[in-house]
Design an enzyme around this catalytic site. Structure first.
Site, PDB file in Angstrom:
ATOM      1  N   CYS A 114      -1.547   3.160  -8.617  1.00  0.00           N
ATOM      2  CA  CYS A 114      -0.324   3.381  -7.836  1.00  0.00           C
ATOM      3  C   CYS A 114      -0.013   2.121  -7.037  1.00  0.00           C
ATOM      4  O   CYS A 114      -0.922   1.530  -6.446  1.00  0.00           O
ATOM      5  CB  CYS A 114      -0.535   4.558  -6.896  1.00  0.00           C
ATOM      6  SG  CYS A 114       0.913   4.942  -5.901  1.00  0.00           S
ATOM      7  N   HIS A 154       3.217  11.985 -11.790  1.00  0.00           N
ATOM      8  CA  HIS A 154       2.788  11.076 -10.715  1.00  0.00           C
ATOM      9  C   HIS A 154       3.962  10.807  -9.759  1.00  0.00           C
ATOM     10  O   HIS A 154       3.811  10.877  -8.537  1.00  0.00           O
ATOM     11  CB  HIS A 154       2.270   9.773 -11.344  1.00  0.00           C
ATOM     12  CG  HIS A 154       1.835   8.731 -10.372  1.00  0.00           C
ATOM     13  ND1 HIS A 154       0.528   8.270 -10.310  1.00  0.00           N
ATOM     14  CD2 HIS A 154       2.526   8.031  -9.425  1.00  0.00           C
ATOM     15  CE1 HIS A 154       0.447   7.351  -9.356  1.00  0.00           C
ATOM     16  NE2 HIS A 154       1.641   7.185  -8.814  1.00  0.00           N
ATOM     17  N   GLU A 155       5.136  10.501 -10.334  1.00  0.00           N
ATOM     18  CA  GLU A 155       6.296  10.142  -9.498  1.00  0.00           C
ATOM     19  C   GLU A 155       6.855  11.357  -8.762  1.00  0.00           C
ATOM     20  O   GLU A 155       7.248  11.255  -7.596  1.00  0.00           O
ATOM     21  CB  GLU A 155       7.384   9.481 -10.347  1.00  0.00           C
ATOM     22  CG  GLU A 155       6.962   8.183 -11.025  1.00  0.00           C
ATOM     23  CD  GLU A 155       6.312   7.179 -10.095  1.00  0.00           C
ATOM     24  OE1 GLU A 155       6.677   7.112  -8.910  1.00  0.00           O
ATOM     25  OE2 GLU A 155       5.395   6.467 -10.557  1.00  0.00           O
ATOM     26  N   HIS A 183       4.917  11.993  -5.717  1.00  0.00           N
ATOM     27  CA  HIS A 183       5.297  11.121  -4.590  1.00  0.00           C
ATOM     28  C   HIS A 183       6.414  11.754  -3.767  1.00  0.00           C
ATOM     29  O   HIS A 183       6.392  11.700  -2.536  1.00  0.00           O
ATOM     30  CB  HIS A 183       5.807   9.765  -5.107  1.00  0.00           C
ATOM     31  CG  HIS A 183       4.730   8.737  -5.312  1.00  0.00           C
ATOM     32  ND1 HIS A 183       3.881   8.332  -4.317  1.00  0.00           N
ATOM     33  CD2 HIS A 183       4.380   8.015  -6.417  1.00  0.00           C
ATOM     34  CE1 HIS A 183       3.052   7.399  -4.788  1.00  0.00           C
ATOM     35  NE2 HIS A 183       3.325   7.196  -6.060  1.00  0.00           N
TER      36      HIS A 183
HETATM   37 NI    NI Z   1       2.369   5.880  -7.368  1.00  0.00          NI
END
Ligand code: NI
Length: 180
Positions: free
Chosen positions: A108, A150-151, A154
């Site tokens: 990341c 993953h995004e 966030h």
């Molecule tokens: Ni990330």
């Protein structure tokens, strides 16, 4: 003593510890998406992702409390020859398809130098608003599905470390004998 030259439009990526990375980000309205300001932000995100050699970048990684991510990877990279088309998604929502999961390394831009093994769903349907402000749905599998998860994490204030099954695989890239 970095002498790196930062291109115009590139923002410094927020690092773990910055409270914005732990926020649930604000969703955008369709007419907001089409505004000049948001178009400029998306461009900034894409340029920043490119500058940092990322595959994806979320709104809070450029310091914005806005539910948007950009992802993209050119074809013919060593690990992922299929690439990922440059994609911008506002207010993403994930619906998993099936129960299959797979483990792989993740890194990341907000947690530099480290990699860890993360188990993710193999297949999903992503829905959200596109650059034109219109709702869309798309199915992703494998590595692109991993990036979407993953995004989207966030945007909900989560990082991949939160998804690791313990920290035993957490590794510095320099000790892994490979980069990327
Ligand atoms: Ni990330």
């Amino acid at each position: 003593m970095s002498t790196r030259i930062v291109s115009p439009g590139v923002r410094k990526v927020t690092q773990l510890g910055n409270p914005v990375l732990r926020k649930v980000l604000r969703k955008l309205k369709a007419d907001e998406v089409r505004s000049e300001e948001i178009m400029r932000l998306v461009e900034t995100m894409a340029v920043t992702m490119d500058e940092y050699d990322g595959v994806g970048i979320a709104g809070n990684q450029v310091g914005e409390d806005l539910s948007v991510f950009v992802m993209g990877l050119p074809k013919d990279t060593k690990r992922h020859p299929e690439g990922i088309a440059l994609t911008v998604v506002f207010n993403p929502v994930i619906k998993f398809i099936g129960d299959e999961t797979e483990e792989d390394w993740e890194g990341c831009l907000s947690v530099p130098e480290l990699r860890g093994m993360v188990r993710r769903h193999s297949k999903l349907e992503l829905s959200g608003l596109g650059l034109d402000g219109k709702a869309f749905k798309k199915i992703y599998e494998g590595f692109p599905a991993r990036v979407v998860q993953h995004e989207t994490d966030h945007l909900n204030g989560l990082v991949y470390l939160d998804r690791m099954d313990g920290l035993k695989t957490l590794s510095y890239m320099s000790e892994m004998g490979r980069r990327g």
